[in-house]
Design an enzyme around this catalytic site. Sequence first.
Site, PDB file in Angstrom:
ATOM      1  N   ALA A  62       0.857  -1.181   0.000  1.00  0.00           N
ATOM      2  CA  ALA A  62       0.000   0.000   0.000  1.00  0.00           C
ATOM      3  C   ALA A  62       0.897   1.237   0.000  1.00  0.00           C
ATOM      4  O   ALA A  62       2.076   1.151   0.343  1.00  0.00           O
ATOM      5  CB  ALA A  62      -0.875  -0.018   1.246  1.00  0.00           C
ATOM      6  N   GLY A 101       0.404  -5.103   0.703  1.00  0.00           N
ATOM      7  CA  GLY A 101      -0.696  -5.100  -0.257  1.00  0.00           C
ATOM      8  C   GLY A 101      -0.294  -5.685  -1.601  1.00  0.00           C
ATOM      9  O   GLY A 101      -1.139  -6.242  -2.319  1.00  0.00           O
ATOM     10  N   GLU A 104      -0.629  -9.303  -1.135  1.00  0.00           N
ATOM     11  CA  GLU A 104      -2.061  -9.608  -0.977  1.00  0.00           C
ATOM     12  C   GLU A 104      -2.749  -9.630  -2.338  1.00  0.00           C
ATOM     13  O   GLU A 104      -3.567 -10.500  -2.642  1.00  0.00           O
ATOM     14  CB  GLU A 104      -2.707  -8.587  -0.031  1.00  0.00           C
ATOM     15  CG  GLU A 104      -2.225  -8.776   1.411  1.00  0.00           C
ATOM     16  CD  GLU A 104      -2.669  -7.650   2.330  1.00  0.00           C
ATOM     17  OE1 GLU A 104      -2.472  -6.473   1.959  1.00  0.00           O
ATOM     18  OE2 GLU A 104      -3.203  -7.928   3.411  1.00  0.00           O
ATOM     19  N   GLU A 124       3.691  -5.565   7.337  1.00  0.00           N
ATOM     20  CA  GLU A 124       2.822  -4.563   7.970  1.00  0.00           C
ATOM     21  C   GLU A 124       3.127  -4.325   9.445  1.00  0.00           C
ATOM     22  O   GLU A 124       3.079  -3.186   9.910  1.00  0.00           O
ATOM     23  CB  GLU A 124       1.347  -4.957   7.799  1.00  0.00           C
ATOM     24  CG  GLU A 124       0.793  -4.680   6.402  1.00  0.00           C
ATOM     25  CD  GLU A 124       1.040  -5.815   5.414  1.00  0.00           C
ATOM     26  OE1 GLU A 124       1.894  -6.691   5.705  1.00  0.00           O
ATOM     27  OE2 GLU A 124       0.395  -5.836   4.357  1.00  0.00           O
TER      28      GLU A 124
HETATM   29  N1  3HC Z   1       4.602   3.490   0.186  1.00  0.00           N
HETATM   30  C1  3HC Z   1       5.067   4.699  -0.184  1.00  0.00           C
HETATM   31  N2  3HC Z   1       6.349   4.915  -0.507  1.00  0.00           N
HETATM   32  C2  3HC Z   1       7.188   3.872  -0.452  1.00  0.00           C
HETATM   33  C3  3HC Z   1       6.765   2.582  -0.069  1.00  0.00           C
HETATM   34  C4  3HC Z   1       5.408   2.406   0.250  1.00  0.00           C
HETATM   35  N3  3HC Z   1       4.901   1.222   0.596  1.00  0.00           N
HETATM   36  N4  3HC Z   1       7.833   1.756  -0.095  1.00  0.00           N
HETATM   37  C5  3HC Z   1       8.872   2.483  -0.493  1.00  0.00           C
HETATM   38  N5  3HC Z   1       8.496   3.771  -0.703  1.00  0.00           N
HETATM   39  C6  3HC Z   1       9.328   4.876  -1.194  1.00  0.00           C
HETATM   40  C7  3HC Z   1      10.441   5.213  -0.219  1.00  0.00           C
HETATM   41  O1  3HC Z   1      10.007   6.127   0.756  1.00  0.00           O
HETATM   42  C8  3HC Z   1      11.476   5.810  -1.146  1.00  0.00           C
HETATM   43  O2  3HC Z   1      11.069   7.131  -1.431  1.00  0.00           O
HETATM   44  P1  3HC Z   1      12.159   8.260  -1.791  1.00  0.00           P
HETATM   45  O3  3HC Z   1      12.865   7.762  -3.014  1.00  0.00           O
HETATM   46  O4  3HC Z   1      11.314   9.447  -1.991  1.00  0.00           O
HETATM   47  O5  3HC Z   1      13.046   8.326  -0.584  1.00  0.00           O
HETATM   48  C9  3HC Z   1      11.319   4.986  -2.421  1.00  0.00           C
HETATM   49  O6  3HC Z   1      10.007   4.412  -2.336  1.00  0.00           O
HETATM   50  C10 3HC Z   1      12.317   3.876  -2.564  1.00  0.00           C
HETATM   51  O7  3HC Z   1      12.318   3.088  -1.389  1.00  0.00           O
HETATM   52  P2  3HC Z   1      13.649   2.393  -0.858  1.00  0.00           P
HETATM   53  O8  3HC Z   1      14.729   3.394  -0.750  1.00  0.00           O
HETATM   54  O9  3HC Z   1      13.263   1.641   0.367  1.00  0.00           O
HETATM   55  O10 3HC Z   1      13.957   1.413  -2.082  1.00  0.00           O
HETATM   56  P3  3HC Z   1      14.687   0.008  -2.103  1.00  0.00           P
HETATM   57  O11 3HC Z   1      14.818  -0.344  -3.541  1.00  0.00           O
HETATM   58  O12 3HC Z   1      15.888   0.041  -1.230  1.00  0.00           O
HETATM   59  O13 3HC Z   1      13.659  -1.015  -1.431  1.00  0.00           O
HETATM   60  C11 3HC Z   1      11.534  -2.010  -1.031  1.00  0.00           C
HETATM   61  C12 3HC Z   1      12.471  -1.355  -2.055  1.00  0.00           C
HETATM   62  C13 3HC Z   1      12.125  -3.353  -0.575  1.00  0.00           C
HETATM   63  C14 3HC Z   1      10.222  -2.248  -1.711  1.00  0.00           C
HETATM   64  C15 3HC Z   1      11.380  -1.080   0.183  1.00  0.00           C
HETATM   65  O14 3HC Z   1      11.051   0.210  -0.274  1.00  0.00           O
HETATM   66  C16 3HC Z   1      10.320  -1.491   1.176  1.00  0.00           C
HETATM   67  O15 3HC Z   1      10.540  -2.407   1.953  1.00  0.00           O
HETATM   68  N6  3HC Z   1       9.185  -0.784   1.173  1.00  0.00           N
HETATM   69  C17 3HC Z   1       8.163  -0.951   2.165  1.00  0.00           C
HETATM   70  C18 3HC Z   1       7.263  -2.099   1.848  1.00  0.00           C
HETATM   71  C19 3HC Z   1       6.171  -2.188   2.848  1.00  0.00           C
HETATM   72  O16 3HC Z   1       6.323  -1.973   4.038  1.00  0.00           O
HETATM   73  N7  3HC Z   1       4.987  -2.553   2.348  1.00  0.00           N
HETATM   74  C20 3HC Z   1       3.846  -2.721   3.176  1.00  0.00           C
HETATM   75  C21 3HC Z   1       3.073  -1.465   3.180  1.00  0.00           C
HETATM   76  S1  3HC Z   1       1.684  -1.576   4.242  1.00  0.00           S
HETATM   77  C22 3HC Z   1       0.514  -2.399   3.329  1.00  0.00           C
HETATM   78  O17 3HC Z   1       0.773  -2.816   2.264  1.00  0.00           O
HETATM   79  C23 3HC Z   1      -0.841  -2.517   3.971  1.00  0.00           C
HETATM   80  C24 3HC Z   1      -1.718  -3.470   3.237  1.00  0.00           C
HETATM   81  O18 3HC Z   1      -1.734  -4.684   3.926  1.00  0.00           O
HETATM   82  C25 3HC Z   1      -3.133  -2.962   3.135  1.00  0.00           C
END
Ligand code: 3HC
Length: 646
Positions: A62, A101, A104, A124
């Site tokens: 998400a 997400g 999912e 999450e």
């Molecule tokens: N939402 C918004 N922005 C995000 C994001 C997300 N889920 N994940 C990453 N970003 C952004 C970062 O803030 C960063 O922004 P910037 O360039 O402006 O600083 C950019 O994307 C790149 O991120 P990374 O520097 O972390 O990139 P990497 O290539 O090193 O890593 C990744 C990629 C492994 C995908 C890592 O970004 C990551 O782990 N992201 C988080 C994933 C996450 O936690 N997902 C779950 C979200 S909650 C959810 O999905 C709820 C659902 O169940 C309803």
Amino acid sequence: MTLVRIDRDGDIAVVTVDNPPVNALGQALRQGLWDAVATLDADPAVRAVVLICAGRTFIAGADVTEFGRPPQPPHLPDLVDRIEGAARPWIAAIHGSALGGGFELAMGCRFRVALDTAQVGLPEVTLGIVPGASGTVRTPRLAGVAAAVDLVTTGRPVGAARALDLGLVDAVVTGDLRAQAVAFARAALTRPLPQPVSARPVTAPDPAWWEDRRKAIAKRARGEVAPLRALDCLRAAAERPFAQAMAQERATFLDLRGSDQAAALRHIFFAERAAPRPAHLAGIDPLPLRRAAVIGGGTMGAGIVAALRDAGLPVVLIERDEAAVARGLDNLRAIFDGAVRRGRLTEPQAADRLAGVTAGCDHALLADSDLVIEAVFEDLGVKRAVFDRLGQVCRADAVLATNTSYLDPQLIARGLPDPARFIGLHFFSPANVMKLLEIVPTPDTAPAVLATGFALARSLGKIPVQAGICEGFIGNRILKRYRAEAEALLRQGVTVAAVDAAMRAHGLAMGPFEAQDLGGLDIAWLQREGARAAGQDVPETLGDILVRAGRKGQKTGGGWYDYAPGDRTPQPSAAVAALIAPQVAPAQDMPAEAIAARLVAAMADEGRAILAQGIARTPADIDLVEVHGYGYPRWRGGPMFETGLR
Ligand code: 3HC
Ligand code: NAI
């Protein structure tokens, strides 16, 4: 920009998501996918749909930036259901990371095909929430309850091969993902389709099993709520009908999304991502880092060498004499042996790490190093002598760094032929494990050298925080204030054990006194003695009284606590109570929350002074220092966030 493209490979439609940088599922993308289902459902020529992503990763989850706002339709759980209920089977083609997400959505597809380098997971809980689009409900139906509990409550992703073993993906491929996924789709169409994931059965473990998991997770969580709430959802998924479990998951997700813990964890999430590339260094190219060197193979030097080797850099290690070289290599071997014992490295990997180290006492070995990090004794004279040599033997463009904890880097750099290439790089012990790197430029440090410090942190996988020059930089300066405040509580009559228990209850692994017993009280004492010898007015601390009585911590069998031989369990000490009694008011009870609030307020107050003096650039940087250098609980967001400075 078109976030969702549809094209065809014969009778297979390919839906490509293109929402850089990580294809996060913001409202516009959800809408785009919603519309794509409608378009493709209406097209009789389509027999199956491959869902693939452009850029570096599959959908990473998400869009976390939306979490501070009310949810906008189409909601993700509805989109997952819609894909699952589509007229034709959808096949997720996963590269990079399918997280939260993203995964999912992949579980809403009838099949999942992953590149061998991909990973999938439900992180999450690391954001203080639970999966909100069926992660707790569909995962047990794919991988069984035990694996689902592990994935969801730890938030740790798994690689493609493990995902295949667990049943989370149906095939692992190499090479051209799109072509392989289309081929997979064609082959799948020749056989009866499996049930949609939501319709698959799940076997519920007995109540005792859930109780065991609950205890283990509560112990690990230390006050963090999301992992236990996730467990509740998983139990509902195993014991109740799909729709009821979905309703519980959604309600829990929405409840936690607005919680303080989730806000704190988002704060750290974005701070961590901003840290490696600070705006003020945009456009400044770092110098190349191909070969590194470390001077001093003691506790820190060996750890720094290990960190550099973990990042694949060849390293030269310089010590004082042959015996010290041998000791330095022993220290290094001990680190790699430990990694093998813990299963982090294989024997051949450990051997390769060691083989990449050239150790000796001849400074000529440094002639080709791009970066030299000094980690010798904390003594200005010794460090100055080292940098005199470095100034002579290193390349004119080599970056020269000190790992000093407390000395003024400007004094260390004095006399260097080119102070512009000098910088402080303050690692934390153990240097190959701790994520924090304080980067301390002097007024003379060239911007490209500063940028090189950040580039180094990126390649070592560390969290860099820029610090200005003052005693202890950011972290140790706050630590000193924290310890002083903890002693102030003792003087007021609060017990050592009560202070430690309060900070553990606050979420730290240890309280301030047990932590000193582990690290040794003598280090800070020696530093205070040094300052006193130099004529500074350093008031006597309670710790000084203990050290003078020979109580330096666990290594002397006692510090703030007593320790039975061979047992690291702290026992309240009558001897300590007697030693400090003249300085201490009559015993008083203080609630744990009040103790923690006092200590956190002191840390934040020091943080404010640090900001006012320009030693730290942002409150978030201070929070990162505390979380990654000192074990401050992430879910509290750090002392600055916690006290309202964001
Ligand atoms: N939402 C918004 N922005 C995000 C994001 C997300 N889920 N994940 C990453 N970003 C952004 C970062 O803030 C960063 O922004 P910037 O360039 O402006 O600083 C950019 O994307 C790149 O991120 P990374 O520097 O972390 O990139 P990497 O290539 O090193 O890593 C990744 C990629 C492994 C995908 C890592 O970004 C990551 O782990 N992201 C988080 C994933 C996450 O936690 N997902 C779950 C979200 S909650 C959810 O999905 C709820 C659902 O169940 C309803
Ligand atoms: P240590 O005493 O374990 O190691 C110092 C090493 O430097 C010894 O192996 C010694 O033989 C070597 N050495 C001394 N003079 C030398 C010279 N002229 N040339 C080559 N090698 C020489 O000390 P430690 O703990 O590793 O600390 C090193 C530096 O790191 C200090 O500046 C310290 O303040 C800093 N530091 C220490 C931390 C810790 O937790 N121990 C944390 C962060 C920084």
